[in-house]
Design a protein around this motif. Structure first.
Motif, PDB file in Angstrom:
ATOM      1  N   MET A   1       0.894  -1.386   0.004  1.00 27.12           N
ATOM      2  CA  MET A   1       0.031  -0.301  -0.011  1.00 27.12           C
ATOM      3  C   MET A   1       0.828   1.070  -0.516  1.00 27.12           C
ATOM      4  O   MET A   1       1.581   1.927   1.141  1.00 27.12           O
ATOM      5  CB  MET A   1      -1.105  -0.469   1.445  1.00 27.12           C
ATOM      6  CG  MET A   1      -1.416   1.278   1.257  1.00 27.12           C
ATOM      7  SD  MET A   1      -2.776   1.931  -0.173  1.00 27.12           S
ATOM      8  CE  MET A   1      -3.929   0.925   0.519  1.00 27.12           C
ATOM      9  N   THR A   2       0.181   1.657  -0.797  1.00 32.78           N
ATOM     10  CA  THR A   2       1.080   3.305  -0.611  1.00 32.78           C
ATOM     11  C   THR A   2      -0.059   4.641  -0.405  1.00 32.78           C
ATOM     12  O   THR A   2      -0.598   4.248  -0.020  1.00 32.78           O
ATOM     13  CB  THR A   2       1.517   4.262  -1.840  1.00 32.78           C
ATOM     14  OG1 THR A   2       2.280   5.690  -1.801  1.00 32.78           O
ATOM     15  CG2 THR A   2       0.591   3.735  -3.367  1.00 32.78           C
ATOM     16  N   ASP A   3       0.781   5.919   1.009  1.00 33.32           N
ATOM     17  CA  ASP A   3       0.436   6.477   0.268  1.00 33.32           C
ATOM     18  C   ASP A   3      -0.387   8.212  -0.143  1.00 33.32           C
ATOM     19  O   ASP A   3      -0.525   8.811   0.076  1.00 33.32           O
ATOM     20  CB  ASP A   3       0.534   7.274   2.235  1.00 33.32           C
ATOM     21  CG  ASP A   3       2.453   7.732   1.856  1.00 33.32           C
ATOM     22  OD1 ASP A   3       2.844   8.325   2.945  1.00 33.32           O
ATOM     23  OD2 ASP A   3       2.563   7.171   1.216  1.00 33.32           O
ATOM     24  N   THR A   4       0.165   7.404  -1.483  1.00 29.02           N
ATOM     25  CA  THR A   4       0.585   8.617  -2.268  1.00 29.02           C
ATOM     26  C   THR A   4      -1.047   8.379  -3.117  1.00 29.02           C
ATOM     27  O   THR A   4      -0.682   9.332  -4.251  1.00 29.02           O
ATOM     28  CB  THR A   4       1.393   8.152  -3.685  1.00 29.02           C
ATOM     29  OG1 THR A   4       1.124   7.062  -3.981  1.00 29.02           O
ATOM     30  CG2 THR A   4       2.950   8.391  -2.637  1.00 29.02           C
ATOM     31  N   LEU A   5      -2.516   7.894  -2.832  1.00 32.49           N
ATOM     32  CA  LEU A   5      -3.648   6.964  -3.218  1.00 32.49           C
ATOM     33  C   LEU A   5      -3.978   8.926  -3.015  1.00 32.49           C
ATOM     34  O   LEU A   5      -4.125   8.553  -2.531  1.00 32.49           O
ATOM     35  CB  LEU A   5      -4.049   6.289  -2.856  1.00 32.49           C
ATOM     36  CG  LEU A   5      -3.801   4.785  -3.819  1.00 32.49           C
ATOM     37  CD1 LEU A   5      -4.489   3.178  -3.072  1.00 32.49           C
ATOM     38  CD2 LEU A   5      -3.821   4.745  -5.365  1.00 32.49           C
ATOM     39  N   ASP A   6      -4.197   8.946  -4.473  1.00 32.50           N
ATOM     40  CA  ASP A   6      -5.447  10.218  -3.888  1.00 32.50           C
ATOM     41  C   ASP A   6      -6.313   9.989  -4.349  1.00 32.50           C
ATOM     42  O   ASP A   6      -7.351   8.791  -4.591  1.00 32.50           O
ATOM     43  CB  ASP A   6      -5.400  11.532  -5.045  1.00 32.50           C
ATOM     44  CG  ASP A   6      -4.915  11.037  -6.577  1.00 32.50           C
ATOM     45  OD1 ASP A   6      -5.390  10.534  -6.841  1.00 32.50           O
ATOM     46  OD2 ASP A   6      -4.811  12.177  -7.464  1.00 32.50           O
ATOM     47  N   ARG A   7      -8.137  10.903  -4.057  1.00 29.76           N
ATOM     48  CA  ARG A   7      -8.643  10.526  -4.020  1.00 29.76           C
ATOM     49  C   ARG A   7      -9.571   9.591  -5.450  1.00 29.76           C
ATOM     50  O   ARG A   7      -9.933   8.799  -5.746  1.00 29.76           O
ATOM     51  CB  ARG A   7     -10.090  11.569  -3.894  1.00 29.76           C
ATOM     52  CG  ARG A   7     -11.292  11.020  -3.902  1.00 29.76           C
ATOM     53  CD  ARG A   7     -12.496  12.998  -3.842  1.00 29.76           C
ATOM     54  NE  ARG A   7     -13.726  12.658  -3.317  1.00 29.76           N
ATOM     55  CZ  ARG A   7     -14.110  11.228  -3.916  1.00 29.76           C
ATOM     56  NH1 ARG A   7     -14.240  11.045  -5.103  1.00 29.76           N
ATOM     57  NH2 ARG A   7     -16.154  10.964  -3.881  1.00 29.76           N
ATOM     58  N   ALA A   8      -8.825  10.800  -6.808  1.00 33.00           N
ATOM     59  CA  ALA A   8      -9.224  10.027  -8.018  1.00 33.00           C
ATOM     60  C   ALA A   8      -9.183   8.812  -8.424  1.00 33.00           C
ATOM     61  O   ALA A   8      -9.898   7.926  -8.786  1.00 33.00           O
ATOM     62  CB  ALA A   8      -8.489  11.100  -8.920  1.00 33.00           C
ATOM     63  N   ALA A   9      -7.724   8.113  -7.911  1.00 34.10           N
ATOM     64  CA  ALA A   9      -7.300   6.888  -8.375  1.00 34.10           C
ATOM     65  C   ALA A   9      -7.886   6.352  -7.444  1.00 34.10           C
ATOM     66  O   ALA A   9      -8.337   5.347  -7.471  1.00 34.10           O
ATOM     67  CB  ALA A   9      -5.472   6.954  -7.820  1.00 34.10           C
ATOM     68  N   VAL A  10      -7.925   6.297  -6.520  1.00 32.41           N
ATOM     69  CA  VAL A  10      -9.386   5.469  -5.302  1.00 32.41           C
ATOM     70  C   VAL A  10     -10.541   5.296  -6.094  1.00 32.41           C
ATOM     71  O   VAL A  10     -11.017   3.850  -6.509  1.00 32.41           O
ATOM     72  CB  VAL A  10      -9.587   6.052  -3.864  1.00 32.41           C
ATOM     73  CG1 VAL A  10     -10.431   5.430  -2.785  1.00 32.41           C
ATOM     74  CG2 VAL A  10      -8.485   6.213  -2.701  1.00 32.41           C
ATOM     75  N   GLU A  11     -11.194   6.328  -6.384  1.00 32.63           N
ATOM     76  CA  GLU A  11     -12.572   6.272  -7.016  1.00 32.63           C
ATOM     77  C   GLU A  11     -12.250   4.946  -8.180  1.00 32.63           C
ATOM     78  O   GLU A  11     -13.185   4.676  -8.565  1.00 32.63           O
ATOM     79  CB  GLU A  11     -13.190   7.803  -7.570  1.00 32.63           C
ATOM     80  CG  GLU A  11     -14.514   7.363  -8.235  1.00 32.63           C
ATOM     81  CD  GLU A  11     -15.257   8.548  -8.176  1.00 32.63           C
ATOM     82  OE1 GLU A  11     -15.787   9.010  -9.495  1.00 32.63           O
ATOM     83  OE2 GLU A  11     -14.791   9.740  -7.438  1.00 32.63           O
TER      84      GLU A  11
END
Length: 92
Positions: A1-11
């Motif tokens: 897991m990386t903490d570089t995921l933004d909301r758009a990537a998660v969506e």
């Protein structure tokens, strides 16, 4: 897991997971508005598909939606699920 995921990537990832769980075309789910109900007519997620989706979310993002959201309000729509997962992403 990386903490570089933004909301758009998660969506984007969640939309793919929703499509797989509901056995829908990924492009169809990708084109739906974010406020589309997960259990509404466009996606028509079943309870079994919902369990499958929650397992995939936990595996991919490390977020136990069912354990953290006992009322499961986060499963209202694509947007509510995205907001919930984004807010609860583990940081490393």
């Amino acid at each position: 897991m990386t903490d570089t995921l933004d909301r758009a990537a998660v969506e984007r990832e969640l939309r793919a997971m929703i499509a797989e769980a509901a056995r829908l075309d990924a492009a169809t789910v990708a084109a739906l508005p974010a406020d589309t109900d997960l259990f509404g007519p466009e996606i028509a997620l079943t309870s079994l598909a919902g369990v499958t989706l929650l397992g995939a979310v936990d595996t991919r993002f490390g977020v136990d939606v069912a354990g953290l959201d006992l009322s499961l309000d986060s499963l209202q729509s694509i947007a509510t699920l995205t907001d919930f997962v984004t807010a609860h992403l583990p940081t490393y």
